[in-house]
Each structure stands twice: as C-alpha cells, then as structure tokens.
Write a protein that holds these residues in place. Structure first.
Motif, mmCIF file in Angstrom:
data_model
loop_
_atom_site.group_PDB
_atom_site.id
_atom_site.type_symbol
_atom_site.label_atom_id
_atom_site.label_comp_id
_atom_site.label_asym_id
_atom_site.label_seq_id
_atom_site.Cartn_x
_atom_site.Cartn_y
_atom_site.Cartn_z
ATOM 1 N N GLN B 261 0.828 -1.202 0.000
ATOM 2 C CA GLN B 261 0.000 0.000 0.000
ATOM 3 C C GLN B 261 0.865 1.256 0.000
ATOM 4 O O GLN B 261 0.579 2.220 -0.692
ATOM 5 C CB GLN B 261 -0.936 -0.001 1.216
ATOM 6 N N GLU B 263 3.926 1.343 -1.125
ATOM 7 C CA GLU B 263 4.634 1.384 -2.407
ATOM 8 C C GLU B 263 3.730 1.884 -3.519
ATOM 9 O O GLU B 263 4.164 2.658 -4.375
ATOM 10 C CB GLU B 263 5.174 -0.005 -2.740
ATOM 11 N N ALA B 264 2.459 1.430 -3.506
ATOM 12 C CA ALA B 264 1.537 1.880 -4.546
ATOM 13 C C ALA B 264 1.328 3.388 -4.439
ATOM 14 O O ALA B 264 1.314 4.096 -5.446
ATOM 15 C CB ALA B 264 0.213 1.142 -4.424
ATOM 16 N N ALA B 265 1.183 3.878 -3.203
ATOM 17 C CA ALA B 265 0.996 5.313 -3.018
ATOM 18 C C ALA B 265 2.243 6.072 -3.459
ATOM 19 O O ALA B 265 2.161 7.072 -4.169
ATOM 20 C CB ALA B 265 0.682 5.612 -1.559
ATOM 21 N N ASP B 266 3.411 5.566 -3.068
ATOM 22 C CA ASP B 266 4.670 6.192 -3.481
ATOM 23 C C ASP B 266 4.779 6.246 -4.996
ATOM 24 O O ASP B 266 5.156 7.262 -5.570
ATOM 25 C CB ASP B 266 5.865 5.380 -2.944
ATOM 26 N N SER B 267 4.441 5.121 -5.634
ATOM 27 C CA SER B 267 4.702 5.057 -7.065
ATOM 28 C C SER B 267 3.747 5.949 -7.855
ATOM 29 O O SER B 267 3.985 6.223 -9.016
ATOM 30 C CB SER B 267 4.646 3.614 -7.567
ATOM 31 N N LEU B 268 2.669 6.418 -7.212
ATOM 32 C CA LEU B 268 1.824 7.413 -7.877
ATOM 33 C C LEU B 268 2.386 8.812 -7.714
ATOM 34 O O LEU B 268 1.907 9.755 -8.328
ATOM 35 C CB LEU B 268 0.409 7.390 -7.298
ATOM 36 N N GLY B 269 3.405 8.953 -6.849
ATOM 37 C CA GLY B 269 3.987 10.267 -6.614
ATOM 38 C C GLY B 269 3.321 11.025 -5.478
ATOM 39 O O GLY B 269 3.529 12.223 -5.326
ATOM 40 N N LEU B 270 2.498 10.345 -4.678
ATOM 41 C CA LEU B 270 1.891 11.008 -3.515
ATOM 42 C C LEU B 270 2.985 11.311 -2.488
ATOM 43 O O LEU B 270 3.911 10.515 -2.317
ATOM 44 C CB LEU B 270 0.839 10.101 -2.876
ATOM 45 N N ASN B 271 2.876 12.435 -1.795
ATOM 46 C CA ASN B 271 3.859 12.724 -0.758
ATOM 47 C C ASN B 271 3.434 12.076 0.561
ATOM 48 O O ASN B 271 2.380 11.453 0.646
ATOM 49 C CB ASN B 271 4.079 14.229 -0.614
ATOM 50 N N TYR B 272 4.273 12.226 1.590
ATOM 51 C CA TYR B 272 4.026 11.535 2.858
ATOM 52 C C TYR B 272 2.648 11.870 3.434
ATOM 53 O O TYR B 272 1.889 10.982 3.811
ATOM 54 C CB TYR B 272 5.123 11.906 3.863
#
Lengths: 256, 364
Positions: B261, B263-272
């Motif tokens: 979860q 990683e998926a958020a990271d890979s969309l470019g979402l920030n912390y």
C-alpha cells in the motif's frame, strides 16, 4: 528551480528516458545489483528475465526509487535520483508501476483508485479526472466495475485496474514487476492483452516477467539477469534462438 | 438430447426434524452432550432461585417516587431515591433554578453526537454545526450573557461534567494519539524518541497520579497569580493519558498495513502527508476500531476518577446523595441506576462502532 520545470515535457520517440550508469546496490552486506548499465529510449519495450533472486525486480524498483541504490547514477526523464524527495516524487509521477500483487487501495472504489493520483498529484479537477478514469477503464475493458471495490474483483480484473491506475497519470514509462505471476492461468491472457495493446500504442515499457511468449512477440530487447548482473542482452529473436552464455542457455532450457 | 443445458434432475430432501427448528436448536445448543445438559439444568435451577425474587424486589414490592419515610415499611426496592434527588445527581452544585442550562447543553451535545453518527452528514457543514454547538454549550454552562448568572467551572458537576470530560477527552485524545503513533514510526530519531518516551512514560503511571499531578503539582510550577482552571487541568490529564493508549493501538493498525500500500501510493507520486491521509490512515484506523473502542470505553468510565481531585462527577454526586441519612439505606437502588446509565452510554458506543465497521467494510 528552472531546470526542474522543463523536465516534465514529453520525451520525443527515440529520446533517452531512463539512463542507468554503473549502478550498484547492496542489501546490508549483500551485493544485490552489480554494475548495471541500461539505456531505455522512448517507445522501447524491454523485457527483463532471470531466475528468482537475480535482482530483476530490485532493478526496476530502483528506477522509481522504491529501492535506493548506493553507487552509480540513475537518470529518469532528465532527473537524477538522489535523496531529494521532491525529485523522487516528480520522477514517480512520470513513471507508472504495476505490481505483482496489484496493490489497489481496498478502501476506495475502482474509479477512486484511478482518480486519486490525477487529483492529488496532477491537481486535475475531479470531473476531468473522473472522465479520464472512465476512458482508461474502458480501455482495459472494465468500465462496468467502476463503482465496485477492489475486493469484489477477480485477480485479472484487479491487475487491469492497476494498469489503468498507472495510465491515468499519463506516465512517460511503465514498469511492470511480474504483473502476471500472482494470477490464475486463465486470467493471465486478459492482462497480457492489455499490455500488448499498450505496447502497440507506443508506451515505453520495462517488464519483469516469465511470460516468454510476451517477450518474443512484444519486446524490442530482452535482458537476462543472474546474480545481480546483466548477463546477456539481445533482440528477442537472437536471444531465444541463439543465446550466447551458458547461464542463459540453462535458464531458457528450464523454462521453455 | 432434450435440453442439454438443464442439470440432471435431483431430489432435494428436507433435513431430519431433530436437526432443525426449536427441537434442533435445543439439541445442538443446550443438550448436545451429557455435561452440557447438566450445565443447562443447573443454570436453570439457579436462575429460578434468583430471578423471581429480584423481579418482585425491583418491580412488584417497590416504590417509585415517594418521600424516604414511605420506603421504611416495604420489602421491595426504594427507587424513590433517584427521582427525589434527581437534580442533584444529574447536575450537582449547579445553582437551583438554572439547571435547565446544563440540561439543554447536554441535549445539544447528544443531538450533535447523534447527528454526526450518520456518515451522510460528514461534510464541511458538520464542522460548522459543531463549532456553533460548542459555543452555545459553553455559553449555557458558563453564563454571564443574556441575563444568565455566571456559574464557575467549580460548580459544574454531575452528568454534564462526566459527559464533557469523557467526550472532549476522546475527541481530543484520538487525533493526538494518531499523531503520536505516526511520530513513533518516524524516521527522524528526535521525533521518534520523543514519542516513545512520552507514550511509555504516560502508560507507566496510573491515571490517578496524573490527575494528582495536574491538580497539585502543576500549579506549583506556574508563576504567581497565574491559575489554570481545575476542570481544564483534569481534562488535559485525561486527554494526555488516553492519547498514549490510542497511540499504541493505532501503531498496531499502521504496522498491519501491507508494504504494497505504501509502495503503490509512493509510485503514484503522492507525498508523505497524502499517503498517510488518503491511503494508510483510513485503512489502519478502520482495522483498529474494536481496540480503540475498548480504550474509549475505559476512558469514559475512568472519568469517575476525578473525584480524587474533588471534582463531582455523576458517581460522586450520587455518593453525596447517599450520605444524606434519609437515603443512606438505598445505595443499591442508586448504584443500579448509575450502572444502567453507564451501560446505556457504553452500549450505544459499542453498537455504533459495530455499525461503523459494517459501513466501512469494502469486501476482502
């Protein structure tokens, strides 16, 4: 910050999108990737294969910084990956990633899964994002499931949604990390078909997979990795019919 | 080849009578083995001994609203202790004749809580309603305007005090707990250490000692002439205490989140912040609804500990009522009333949490 502004432009066909120069990575003491060099041009389709533990997933995860490399250089779309989190987020927005286990967000509906990135990262208005999401859902033949939750879909459907989710960010390049390995056999084809469509439309793709049929028919280049190194790299015709290295021959004899 | 698509005909039999219906239920649930049968019979005998006498004590021989003298000659319960003293039990030292003020403040609070229960109302306007509601409540309680006499917080007591301490305790402790849990997971060592030390220190001491510190030690550190309201100090102690427990529960939820979860958020470019707010916390907090409820329930009940710093919550006002010689003999009735009151509140909370879990369930 001038230089960062103009890197978002679309790279023309044939331009360099990913550049990896003598990159090394360690997990603790374990040297998992050794001296990786890789150039990916726009619209190129590259398949990476190799035995498990060869570092192929780690390599593509380094390209959007899900893993950190310790030596060498990775330049994506003109931006070098360093510890600068802003750069990393910018690269990630331009690089689509499809995971083995889909990693959809289970608390959001399918369409919300797709619009999340555009709305929060690209600042697309919601209505526009919704329309785009529906367009991509139609493209992966799953528009009728838009209001369902991921848990209500089959594995193959979930993976197609995951591909559509990446596409909604209009990425310059797509990374696939064993996209069909977690699927039941009868669902593999529906996912591969979507990937083939993408390839035909000119998407730049880096695919880690064991689907050698896909590699033969779609890839421009096939890379074979073993023990953290690129052992052999060739066009699919020569790679499958005339492998040069013993390790490649052994690997191909085991899986074909 | 007639109708090749219909399955071959097959007989559907009814299950044996001994397996379904009342008989089947009794057999499977009460008499399925010899020792369960024995247990069933003995429990029934005990119930027969206990229930009828209690029933006639509570409902048949009892009186409901009489002066205390009328209670002396009866065998049953003297429920009169409650209606005869209801205004003191509920509102304590709030001045006579002004008790409609805490009464309507409580109704307002309950109304807002019930309104907020419905997930359809979770919009921006809800925040506005709460803001208005809180201002109105504060005005009603404190007074000083529109000809209402000023009532110092020292006189706030009974049910309003219990409700306020527990409600604001929970509402403020939850976000603080979430922040602490996120801090404990932080990669920045200073923040992480700070959160760990805070959580472990607070969890290492009983609530009573925190309340003592807030009411006796804390004022010693303040410069001369500066005083902070006693109710407020107790409120802060309850918030700080509850938050530490919430933090650990929420941390459990965060750790239960699969790495995919993030990683998926990271890979969309979402920030912390976006990752936490949009992806991780909605899922993690849903997982921890049941243990969070446990903590919130005990926080609600623990507000009765404020008696030790001389605040009069509803339990203490009841005790004061019972110290009146006229009513001393009827503590059982008064405490049963209190138990029912607490039970209703706790049961409402837990049934709401179950409903919330269902509402938020999205398959999988």
């Amino acid at each position: 910050m001038n230089e960062t502004e103009n890197q978002v432009e679309t790279t023309p066909a044939g331009g360099l999108i990913i550049e990896v120069n003598s990159m090394h990575k360690w997990y603790g003491d374990f040297h998992v990737l050794s001296d990786i060099n890789l150039q990916v041009k726009s619209q190129e389709r590259i398949v990476i294969c190799g035995p498990s533990g060869s570092g192929k997933s780690t390599l593509i995860r380094c390209i959007n910084r899900l893993e950190e490399h310790q030596r060498g250089q990775i330049i994506v779309n003109g931006t070098e990956l360093t510890n600068d989190i802003k750069n990393i987020e910018k690269v990630r927005a331009e690089v689509g990633m499809v995971f083995q286990h889909f990693n959809l967000f289970p608390h959001l509906t399918i369409v919300e899964n797709l619009t999340l990135g555009p709305i929060w990262v690209r600042k697309t208005p919601k209505k526009e994002a919704d329309e785009m999401a529906m367009m991509y859902l139609e493209k992966v033949h799953i528009a009728e499931q838009a209001e369902k939750f991921p848990g209500q879909l089959s594995g193959g459907q979930q993976q197609r949604v995951a591909i559509a989710r990446s596409l909604c960010m209009k990425p310059q390049v797509m990374l696939f990390d064993e996209p069909t390995s977690a699927l039941d056999p009868e669902m593999i084809k529906e996912v591969l078909d979507v990937m083939i469509d993408l390839a035909e439309e000119g998407m730049t793709m880096l695919v880690v997979t064991h689907e050698m049929g896909f590699a033969k028919s779609v890839a421009d280049r096939v890379m074979f990795m073993d023990e953290g190194q690129v052992v052999e790299e060739n066009n699919p015709h020569d790679f499958f019919d005339n492998p040069q290295h013993e390790r490649t021959k052994l690997f191909l004899s085991q899986i074909l | 080849m007639s109708a090749p698509n219909t399955p071959p005909s097959r007989e559907y039999l009814k299950p044996p009578v001994t397996e379904v219906g009342v008989l089947g239920w009794l057999r499977t649930n009460l008499f399925n083995t010899w020792y369960n049968s024995l247990l069933t019979v003995s429990v029934m005998l005990i119930l027969l001994q206990v229930v009828p006498p209690f029933f006639s004590w509570a409902f048949i021989d009892s009186v409901w609203n009489t002066p205390s003298e009328a209670c002396r000659d009866i065998d049953g319960a003297c429920w009169s202790v409650i209606p005869q003293n209801i205004s003191f039990i509920l509102f304590g030292f709030f001045p006579d004749g002004e008790q409609w003020r805490p009464g309507s403040a409580m109704l307002l609070l309950l109304g807002l809580v019930f309104y907020s229960k419905n997930s359809k109302h979770w919009k921006k306007s809800l925040g506005v309603y709460w803001l208005i509601g809180l201002v109105v409540m504060g005005t009603l309680m404190y007074g000083g305007v529109f000809g209402m006499q000023v009532v110092e917080t020292a006189q706030w007591s009974g049910l309003p005090l219990t409700f306020m301490l527990s409600f604001f305790g929970m509402v403020a402790a939850y976000p603080l707990g979430v922040v602490l849990a996120l801090g404990r997971q932080s990669r920045m060592p200073a923040i992480k250490t700070l959160c760990v030390v805070y959580i472990e220190m607070i969890r290492g001491v009983p609530l009573i000692s925190l309340l003592f510190m807030s009411s006796i030690m804390f004022p010693l550190f303040l410069p001369e002439g500066v005083t902070i309201d006693k109710v407020l100090r107790a409120q802060v102690a309850i918030i700080l205490f509850t938050a530490a427990y919430i933090a650990e529960v929420v941390r459990g939820g965060l750790q239960a989140m699969p790495r995919g979860q993030f990683e998926a958020a990271d890979s969309l470019g979402l920030n912390y912040n976006q990752t936490m707010r949009l992806i991780i916390l909605p899922q993690a907090l849903k997982i921890v609804i049941p243990p969070s409820l446990g903590i919130l329930l005990s926080a609600f009940k623990d507000t009765s500990l404020v008696v030790i710093i001389a605040l009069y919550d509803v339990l203490k006002t009841t005790k004061v009522t019972l110290s009146n010689p006229k009513w001393t003999a009827y503590s059982t009735e008064a405490y049963i009333f209190l138990a029912v009151l607490y039970f209703i509140c706790c049961y409402a909370m837990s049934s709401y949490s179950r409903k919330l879990e269902k509402t938020l369930h999205t398959g999988r």
